[in-house]
Design an enzyme around this catalytic site. Structure first.
Site, PDB file in Angstrom:
ATOM      1  N   CYS A 142       0.924  -1.267   0.037  1.00  0.00           N
ATOM      2  CA  CYS A 142       0.058   0.027   0.002  1.00  0.00           C
ATOM      3  C   CYS A 142       0.932   1.103  -0.131  1.00  0.00           C
ATOM      4  O   CYS A 142       1.110   1.565   0.959  1.00  0.00           O
ATOM      5  CB  CYS A 142      -0.961   0.012   1.086  1.00  0.00           C
ATOM      6  SG  CYS A 142      -2.102   1.487   1.301  1.00  0.00           S
ATOM      7  N   CYS A 145      -0.394   3.992   2.067  1.00  0.00           N
ATOM      8  CA  CYS A 145      -0.091   3.971   3.314  1.00  0.00           C
ATOM      9  C   CYS A 145       1.322   4.090   4.086  1.00  0.00           C
ATOM     10  O   CYS A 145       1.440   4.984   4.758  1.00  0.00           O
ATOM     11  CB  CYS A 145      -0.650   2.571   3.911  1.00  0.00           C
ATOM     12  SG  CYS A 145      -2.187   2.121   3.415  1.00  0.00           S
ATOM     13  N   ASP A 146       2.100   3.689   3.106  1.00  0.00           N
ATOM     14  CA  ASP A 146       3.575   3.712   3.355  1.00  0.00           C
ATOM     15  C   ASP A 146       4.473   4.439   2.682  1.00  0.00           C
ATOM     16  O   ASP A 146       5.870   4.312   3.052  1.00  0.00           O
ATOM     17  CB  ASP A 146       3.875   1.838   3.661  1.00  0.00           C
ATOM     18  CG  ASP A 146       3.131   1.572   4.574  1.00  0.00           C
ATOM     19  OD1 ASP A 146       2.579   1.869   5.582  1.00  0.00           O
ATOM     20  OD2 ASP A 146       2.887  -0.047   4.476  1.00  0.00           O
TER      21      ASP A 146
HETATM   22  C1  LIG Z   1       0.829  -3.699   4.824  1.00  0.00           C
HETATM   23  C2  LIG Z   1      -0.077  -2.954   5.057  1.00  0.00           C
HETATM   24  C3  LIG Z   1      -0.119  -1.633   5.626  1.00  0.00           C
HETATM   25  C4  LIG Z   1      -1.339  -0.657   5.689  1.00  0.00           C
HETATM   26  N1  LIG Z   1      -1.123   0.454   6.036  1.00  0.00           N
HETATM   27  C5  LIG Z   1      -2.229   1.267   6.190  1.00  0.00           C
HETATM   28  C6  LIG Z   1      -2.065   2.678   6.875  1.00  0.00           C
HETATM   29  O1  LIG Z   1      -1.014   2.952   7.217  1.00  0.00           O
HETATM   30  N2  LIG Z   1      -3.071   3.334   6.871  1.00  0.00           N
HETATM   31  C7  LIG Z   1      -4.288   3.075   6.355  1.00  0.00           C
HETATM   32  O2  LIG Z   1      -5.218   3.611   6.467  1.00  0.00           O
HETATM   33  N3  LIG Z   1      -4.675   1.868   5.866  1.00  0.00           N
HETATM   34  C8  LIG Z   1      -3.534   0.949   5.713  1.00  0.00           C
HETATM   35  N4  LIG Z   1      -3.674  -0.290   5.103  1.00  0.00           N
HETATM   36  C9  LIG Z   1      -4.924  -0.806   4.793  1.00  0.00           C
HETATM   37  C10 LIG Z   1      -5.832  -1.260   5.540  1.00  0.00           C
HETATM   38  O3  LIG Z   1      -5.223  -2.131   6.404  1.00  0.00           O
HETATM   39  C11 LIG Z   1      -7.157  -1.711   5.173  1.00  0.00           C
HETATM   40  O4  LIG Z   1      -7.874  -0.674   4.307  1.00  0.00           O
HETATM   41  C12 LIG Z   1      -7.822  -2.224   6.177  1.00  0.00           C
HETATM   42  O5  LIG Z   1      -7.342  -3.204   7.072  1.00  0.00           O
HETATM   43  C13 LIG Z   1      -9.451  -2.924   5.656  1.00  0.00           C
HETATM   44  O6  LIG Z   1     -10.042  -3.297   6.701  1.00  0.00           O
HETATM   45  P1  LIG Z   1     -11.064  -4.226   6.570  1.00  0.00           P
HETATM   46  O7  LIG Z   1     -11.883  -4.335   7.785  1.00  0.00           O
HETATM   47  O8  LIG Z   1     -12.212  -3.744   5.482  1.00  0.00           O
HETATM   48  O9  LIG Z   1     -10.701  -5.362   5.970  1.00  0.00           O
HETATM   49  P2  LIG Z   1      -9.183  -6.537   6.607  1.00  0.00           P
HETATM   50  O10 LIG Z   1      -8.270  -5.495   7.490  1.00  0.00           O
HETATM   51  O11 LIG Z   1      -8.746  -7.021   5.347  1.00  0.00           O
HETATM   52  O12 LIG Z   1      -9.890  -7.682   7.253  1.00  0.00           O
HETATM   53  C14 LIG Z   1     -10.774  -8.596   6.978  1.00  0.00           C
HETATM   54  C15 LIG Z   1     -11.205  -9.625   8.191  1.00  0.00           C
HETATM   55  O13 LIG Z   1     -12.017 -10.446   7.404  1.00  0.00           O
HETATM   56  C16 LIG Z   1     -11.639 -11.582   7.828  1.00  0.00           C
HETATM   57  N5  LIG Z   1     -12.233 -12.722   6.778  1.00  0.00           N
HETATM   58  C17 LIG Z   1     -12.101 -12.947   5.450  1.00  0.00           C
HETATM   59  N6  LIG Z   1     -12.474 -13.860   4.994  1.00  0.00           N
HETATM   60  C18 LIG Z   1     -13.225 -14.211   5.797  1.00  0.00           C
HETATM   61  C19 LIG Z   1     -14.288 -15.388   5.937  1.00  0.00           C
HETATM   62  N7  LIG Z   1     -14.425 -16.369   4.868  1.00  0.00           N
HETATM   63  N8  LIG Z   1     -14.950 -15.654   7.217  1.00  0.00           N
HETATM   64  C20 LIG Z   1     -14.688 -14.701   8.381  1.00  0.00           C
HETATM   65  N9  LIG Z   1     -13.911 -13.819   8.288  1.00  0.00           N
HETATM   66  C21 LIG Z   1     -13.266 -13.805   6.941  1.00  0.00           C
HETATM   67  C22 LIG Z   1     -10.067 -11.638   7.996  1.00  0.00           C
HETATM   68  O14 LIG Z   1      -9.701 -12.684   8.695  1.00  0.00           O
HETATM   69  C23 LIG Z   1     -10.188 -10.242   8.769  1.00  0.00           C
HETATM   70  O15 LIG Z   1     -10.182 -10.260   9.988  1.00  0.00           O
HETATM   71  C24 LIG Z   1      -2.427  -1.155   5.158  1.00  0.00           C
HETATM   72  C25 LIG Z   1      -2.538  -2.484   4.535  1.00  0.00           C
HETATM   73  C26 LIG Z   1      -1.399  -3.316   4.425  1.00  0.00           C
HETATM   74  C27 LIG Z   1      -1.398  -4.671   3.785  1.00  0.00           C
END
Ligand SMILES: Cc1cc2nc3c(=O)[nH]c(=O)nc-3n(C[C@H](O)[C@H](O)[C@H](O)COP(=O)(O)OP(=O)(O)OC[C@H]3O[C@@H](n4cnc5c(N)ncnc54)[C@H](O)[C@@H]3O)c2cc1C
Length: 347
Positions: A142, A145-146
């Protein structure tokens, strides 16, 4: 209502699929509305933020906050209001009748009157040596983000599509040099994105090249990368076939993967919940054309990256998580009056 009942007999008001920022934010709102949400943590408890060290762009933390810490705080906050957490990954969803049924990978069935899908979109990884150790320590998926951590660095971007071009152009604002590593000799990106990247003076290309290994440590971050090349492209396949390839180790301060994301929505196949061609969930506008988290199936709401191929930020995921809980609460209130009606799947 459910107190003392075995899980097989319980009907949850709301089940939240996913415990990333979107799921946690939905859990705080739903729990504060006395909906006693059950949060399924899935294969990656805490979601993508657990892969990163510093988060500098989440509102309310002037000095930044660790990804793990932000998630742990969110979980405690939701639990304080009565959210329940369980390790569970949904394999199949049955949404033809109420209550909805979710089949977990253990075979257990959960029943719910409303669902909030917050299962995220997983960034694709290359499979290079060292990536497990260095993800979040100079290796990232990302740039938004980084990128700011790489002022003055030489960085690599892996990929040849629009995601990679976007990452490269964004990183060029901070990095000293950006080199796009692509396994073929032409880009898959749209012409406009490819042209912008090709014309940028700080963006270079390494054609017919793949990333084989990352070097560095969690203390020092990424310090180098081994690249593998073959004049006809797809060098890893060529090496696997026993053909001669060129290897070079370069000094770099950061590596970004830009090979796309896979939304975690397989369990919603054939359920009536609409997805785009990549698998991202479609949400609907209301009658006044305002944004909602409502999907094509009544009582199923989508939050976070699973419905967002565009922004994919923690703060936007948290925002839509709260929206989904508010939408679910409003839906459950109307459901009191229509419990005996057949389920509507709007097309
Ligand atoms: C390396 C990295 C650095 C980042 N740094 C930043 C930053 O500095 N600032 C920022 O704003 N954003 C950052 N991001 C982006 C940010 O992490 C995401 O936008 C955010 O986490 C999205 O949240 P979410 O809850 O939609 O999904 P996710 O964080 O992807 O969570 C998904 C959840 O769903 C669960 N899941 C998946 N499939 C299933 C299933 N079939 N059954 C049950 N549960 C399931 C997973 O276990 C997980 O708990 C970064 C991302 C990465 C990879």
């Amino acid at each position: 209502m459910n107190e003392g009942k075995a899980e097989s007999e319980r009907v949850h008001e709301v089940v939240i699929v996913g415990s990333g920022v979107a799921g946690l934010s939905a859990a705080v709102y739903a729990a504060r509305a006395d909906l006693e949400p059950l949060v399924l943590e899935g294969p990656e408890p805490g979601g993508q933020l657990t892969l990163t060290t510093d988060v500098e762009n989440y509102l309310g933390f002037p000095e930044g906050v660790g990804g793990m810490e932000l998630i742990q705080n969110g979980k405690e906050q939701a639990a304080r209001f009565g959210a329940e957490f369980t390790h569970g990954t949904v394999e199949n969803a049955s949404l033809e009748r109420r209550p909805y049924e979710l089949e977990l990978s253990t075979g257990e069935i959960l029943r719910a009157r409303a669902l909030i899908v917050a299962s995220g979109a997983s960034a694709r990884w290359v499979g290079a040596d060292g990536e497990d150790e260095l993800m979040g320590y100079g290796l990232s998926t990302c740039a938004t983000c980084d990128g700011a951590f790489h002022r003055g660095d030489d960085v690599l971007v892996v990929g040849g599509g629009d995601s990679a071009m976007e990452e490269a152009l964004f990183l060029a604002k901070f990095a000293d040099s950006v080199t796009v590593v692509h396994r073929r000799d032409e880009l898959r990106a749209s012409e406009i994105m490819a042209e912008r990247a090709r014309e940028h003076e700080d963006v270079d290309f390494r054609w017919n090249t793949e990333l084989e290994a990352l070097h560095g440590s969690q203390a020092d971050g990424v310090t180098g990368a081994t690249l593998i090349s073959h004049p006809e492209g797809h060098p890893t396949d060529k090496a696997d076939a026993g053909l001669e390839v060129t290897r070079e180790t370069v000094d770099v301060g950061g590596v970004f993967y830009g090979i796309g994301h896979t939304p975690n929505t397989d369990f919603l196949e054939d359920t009536g919940v609409e997805r785009d061609e990549s698998g991202y969930l479609h949400t609907r506008s209301d009658d006044a054309d305002r944004v909602t988290t409502v999907t094509a199936v009544d009582g199923v709401f989508a939050a976070g990256d699973v419905a967002d191929p565009r922004y994919r930020q923690a703060i936007t995921a948290a925002g839509t998580g709260s929206m989904a809980a508010l939408d679910a609460e409003a839906y459950l209130e109307t459901l009191e009056h229509v419990e005996t009606q057949p389920i509507e799947v709007s097309q």
